[in-house]
Design a protein around this motif. Structure first.
Motif, PDB file in Angstrom:
ATOM      1  N   TRP A  14       0.836  -1.204   0.000  1.00 52.37           N
ATOM      2  CA  TRP A  14       0.000   0.000   0.000  1.00 52.37           C
ATOM      3  C   TRP A  14       0.876   1.263   0.000  1.00 52.37           C
ATOM      4  CZ3 TRP A  14      -5.621   0.241   1.500  1.00 52.37           C
ATOM      5  CH2 TRP A  14      -6.233  -1.016   1.398  1.00 52.37           C
ATOM      6  N   ASN A  15       1.916   1.241  -0.810  1.00 51.22           N
ATOM      7  CA  ASN A  15       2.848   2.371  -0.977  1.00 51.22           C
ATOM      8  C   ASN A  15       3.644   2.712   0.278  1.00 51.22           C
ATOM      9  OD1 ASN A  15       2.475   2.850  -3.704  1.00 51.22           O
ATOM     10  ND2 ASN A  15       0.832   4.330  -3.397  1.00 51.22           N
ATOM     11  N   MET A  16       3.706   1.798   1.235  1.00 51.56           N
ATOM     12  CA  MET A  16       4.496   2.056   2.435  1.00 51.56           C
ATOM     13  C   MET A  16       5.996   2.208   2.191  1.00 51.56           C
ATOM     14  SD  MET A  16       2.712  -0.148   5.506  1.00 51.56           S
ATOM     15  CE  MET A  16       4.066   0.176   6.630  1.00 51.56           C
ATOM     16  N   PRO A  17       6.554   1.690   1.082  1.00 50.82           N
ATOM     17  CA  PRO A  17       7.974   1.976   0.831  1.00 50.82           C
ATOM     18  C   PRO A  17       8.292   3.471   0.760  1.00 50.82           C
ATOM     19  CG  PRO A  17       7.312   0.095  -0.463  1.00 50.82           C
ATOM     20  CD  PRO A  17       6.057   0.641   0.168  1.00 50.82           C
ATOM     21  N   PHE A  18       7.295   4.303   0.423  1.00 51.68           N
ATOM     22  CA  PHE A  18       7.479   5.764   0.508  1.00 51.68           C
ATOM     23  C   PHE A  18       7.290   6.178   1.972  1.00 51.68           C
ATOM     24  CE2 PHE A  18       5.812   5.294  -3.924  1.00 51.68           C
ATOM     25  CZ  PHE A  18       6.954   5.729  -4.586  1.00 51.68           C
ATOM     26  N   HIS A  19       8.169   5.649   2.816  1.00 50.20           N
ATOM     27  CA  HIS A  19       7.897   5.727   4.248  1.00 50.20           C
ATOM     28  C   HIS A  19       8.254   7.081   4.846  1.00 50.20           C
ATOM     29  CE1 HIS A  19       6.293   3.414   7.471  1.00 50.20           C
ATOM     30  NE2 HIS A  19       7.279   3.726   8.297  1.00 50.20           N
ATOM     31  N   ALA A  20       9.309   7.682   4.369  1.00 52.32           N
ATOM     32  CA  ALA A  20       9.659   9.001   4.892  1.00 52.32           C
ATOM     33  C   ALA A  20       8.575  10.020   4.533  1.00 52.32           C
ATOM     34  CB  ALA A  20      11.010   9.444   4.346  1.00 52.32           C
ATOM     35  N   GLU A  21       8.065   9.924   3.321  1.00 51.78           N
ATOM     36  CA  GLU A  21       6.991  10.825   2.906  1.00 51.78           C
ATOM     37  C   GLU A  21       5.775  10.642   3.819  1.00 51.78           C
ATOM     38  OE1 GLU A  21       9.620  10.001  -0.570  1.00 51.78           O
ATOM     39  OE2 GLU A  21       8.693   8.810   1.012  1.00 51.78           O
ATOM     40  N   HIS A  22       5.482   9.390   4.124  1.00 54.11           N
ATOM     41  CA  HIS A  22       4.343   9.101   4.999  1.00 54.11           C
ATOM     42  C   HIS A  22       4.551   9.686   6.388  1.00 54.11           C
ATOM     43  CE1 HIS A  22       1.372   6.985   7.359  1.00 54.11           C
ATOM     44  NE2 HIS A  22       2.330   6.435   8.077  1.00 54.11           N
ATOM     45  N   HIS A  23       5.759   9.570   6.921  1.00 59.67           N
ATOM     46  CA  HIS A  23       6.006  10.085   8.265  1.00 59.67           C
ATOM     47  C   HIS A  23       6.006  11.616   8.294  1.00 59.67           C
ATOM     48  CE1 HIS A  23       6.858   7.078  11.421  1.00 59.67           C
ATOM     49  NE2 HIS A  23       6.896   6.254  10.386  1.00 59.67           N
ATOM     50  N   LEU A  24       6.490  12.229   7.247  1.00 55.69           N
ATOM     51  CA  LEU A  24       6.486  13.684   7.202  1.00 55.69           C
ATOM     52  C   LEU A  24       5.069  14.241   7.063  1.00 55.69           C
ATOM     53  CD1 LEU A  24       9.607  14.189   4.921  1.00 55.69           C
ATOM     54  CD2 LEU A  24       9.386  14.969   7.293  1.00 55.69           C
ATOM     55  N   TYR A  25       4.229  13.519   6.306  1.00 59.17           N
ATOM     56  CA  TYR A  25       2.854  13.969   6.073  1.00 59.17           C
ATOM     57  C   TYR A  25       1.900  12.784   6.273  1.00 59.17           C
ATOM     58  CZ  TYR A  25       4.984  18.117   4.058  1.00 59.17           C
ATOM     59  OH  TYR A  25       5.713  19.259   3.866  1.00 59.17           O
ATOM     60  N   PRO A  26       1.661  12.368   7.533  1.00 63.00           N
ATOM     61  CA  PRO A  26       0.851  11.170   7.785  1.00 63.00           C
ATOM     62  C   PRO A  26      -0.615  11.313   7.390  1.00 63.00           C
ATOM     63  CG  PRO A  26       1.408  12.293   9.840  1.00 63.00           C
ATOM     64  CD  PRO A  26       2.220  12.934   8.768  1.00 63.00           C
ATOM     65  N   SER A  27      -1.061  12.528   7.106  1.00 61.23           N
ATOM     66  CA  SER A  27      -2.454  12.708   6.681  1.00 61.23           C
ATOM     67  C   SER A  27      -2.652  12.391   5.202  1.00 61.23           C
ATOM     68  CB  SER A  27      -2.920  14.138   6.955  1.00 61.23           C
ATOM     69  OG  SER A  27      -2.205  15.059   6.144  1.00 61.23           O
ATOM     70  N   LEU A  28      -1.565  12.217   4.458  1.00 62.64           N
ATOM     71  CA  LEU A  28      -1.695  11.912   3.032  1.00 62.64           C
ATOM     72  C   LEU A  28      -2.187  10.485   2.836  1.00 62.64           C
ATOM     73  CD1 LEU A  28       1.555  13.443   1.455  1.00 62.64           C
ATOM     74  CD2 LEU A  28      -0.755  14.413   1.487  1.00 62.64           C
ATOM     75  N   PRO A  29      -3.192  10.253   1.993  1.00 65.89           N
ATOM     76  CA  PRO A  29      -3.614   8.888   1.689  1.00 65.89           C
ATOM     77  C   PRO A  29      -2.534   8.152   0.903  1.00 65.89           C
ATOM     78  CG  PRO A  29      -4.746  10.450   0.275  1.00 65.89           C
ATOM     79  CD  PRO A  29      -3.991  11.262   1.275  1.00 65.89           C
ATOM     80  N   PHE A  30      -2.548   6.837   0.977  1.00 63.32           N
ATOM     81  CA  PHE A  30      -1.488   6.029   0.366  1.00 63.32           C
ATOM     82  C   PHE A  30      -1.342   6.284  -1.124  1.00 63.32           C
ATOM     83  CE2 PHE A  30      -5.216   3.559  -0.555  1.00 63.32           C
ATOM     84  CZ  PHE A  30      -4.934   2.853  -1.719  1.00 63.32           C
ATOM     85  N   HIS A  31      -2.448   6.571  -1.812  1.00 59.78           N
ATOM     86  CA  HIS A  31      -2.369   6.746  -3.268  1.00 59.78           C
ATOM     87  C   HIS A  31      -1.733   8.085  -3.649  1.00 59.78           C
ATOM     88  CE1 HIS A  31      -5.946   9.324  -2.872  1.00 59.78           C
ATOM     89  NE2 HIS A  31      -6.467   8.368  -2.118  1.00 59.78           N
TER      90      HIS A  31
END
Length: 308
Positions: free
Chosen positions: A248-265
């Protein structure tokens, strides 16, 4: 550069739009993968290599239900909070996580990412030697830790758990009992029918698929900075489309941690803007693990950190 400066406000607003379609398609296709793999594994008369491939696909699908659980726990997969929570609970059931407890645990992880003594993920032993590394990848630590965790959720003292308060503890305990009740019901049906469904089509595939998930998750923060800097304490790993799909796009993990409100897509688009600013941006999981293996003692927590 501050985290807020990585994405302009207008772009962030556009990326933050929640949509049901991508998550519904991903969830349905994920469940279909598990089912298809299970059906192939069940064909007693089919060639063994083909059946084992089905077992592996079923297991990888079950293990990586964790990725969907993770997204739904952020309540960013679907627009509805109730749908997110229901999907998270189902995916947690399949992957042996309790979604109700995990959501609180994961909120704490985001609040104190990779900070010793604060991030609950760092309570688990870090693999600082080759035997410890292999044991971690095998899934042994995960299985044994899950058994201890469920025992604590069911009967233990939860008052000292920092990410659980008095108001949510009864809810978490009820959720854990309901989940274990489902497992016990499946076990009873398997025994009565004599088909061994729980063992052969859930536990065994999950056992087979768990090393893949460990391999991916170990790369998220291992070898990164023990600091509060989101561009340095988390790794993004560029990988194949199939791995990104499973996770579910978790390899973009730094992006997710910087902006956790962003949906996976939205994470691939966010990566185009954030990627150049990341300290840990690696080409492939094999490369990451080669780097980790080259200096496993560096994964140890800083002396005097007070972490378990």
């Amino acid at each position: 550069m501050t985290d807020s400066a990585l994405i302009e406000r207008q772009t962030l607003s556009e990326l933050n739009t929640l949509r049901d379609g991508p998550a519904a398609l991903r969830l349905l296709s994920h469940l279909l993968l598990i089912s298809a793999g299970g059906v192939v594994w069940a064909q007693q008369l089919w060639p063994l290599p083909l059946r084992l491939a089905g077992l592996l696909l079923c297991g990888m699908g079950l293990a990586t239900c964790f990725a969907g659980l993770h997204e739904c726990s952020h309540r960013t997969a679907f627009r509805s909070r109730r749908v997110n929570d229901a999907a998270a609970w189902l995916l947690g059931l399949l992957s042996f996580y309790n979604a109700t407890a995990y959501r609180r645990y994961h909120q704490w992880h985001h609040r104190y990412t990779h900070q010793p003594g604060l991030d609950p993920e760092l309570d688990d032993p870090q693999p600082t030697s080759l035997p410890a590394y292999l044991l971690e990848l095998s899934g042994w630590n995960w299985w044994s830790g899950k058994l201890r965790a469920y025992a604590t959720l069911l009967w233990g003292d939860l008052s000292a758990v920092p990410y659980l308060n008095a108001q949510v503890i009864p809810q978490v305990r009820r959720s854990a009992w309901l989940q274990v009740g489902v497992y016990l019901l499946l076990a009873a049906v398997s025994l009565i029918d004599g088909n061994g469904f729980l063992l052969w089509f859930w536990l065994l595939p999950l056992l087979v698929g768990q090393p893949f998930l460990r391999f991916v998750l170990l790369a998220e923060h291992s070898g990164c900075s023990f600091s509060a800097d989101g561009t340095a304490n988390t790794r993004t790993t560029l990988t194949t489309a199939s791995v990104r799909w499973l996770m579910w796009n978790m390899p973009f993990h730094a992006e997710h941690h910087l902006y956790p409100s962003l949906p996976f897509h939205a994470l691939p688009a966010a990566h185009e803007l954030i990627g150049p600013h990341l300290l840990h941006l690696d080409q492939g999981y094999l490369r990451v693990h080669r780097q980790l293996l080259a200096n496993l003692p560096a994964l140890a927590l800083p002396a005097g950190s007070g972490a378990a």
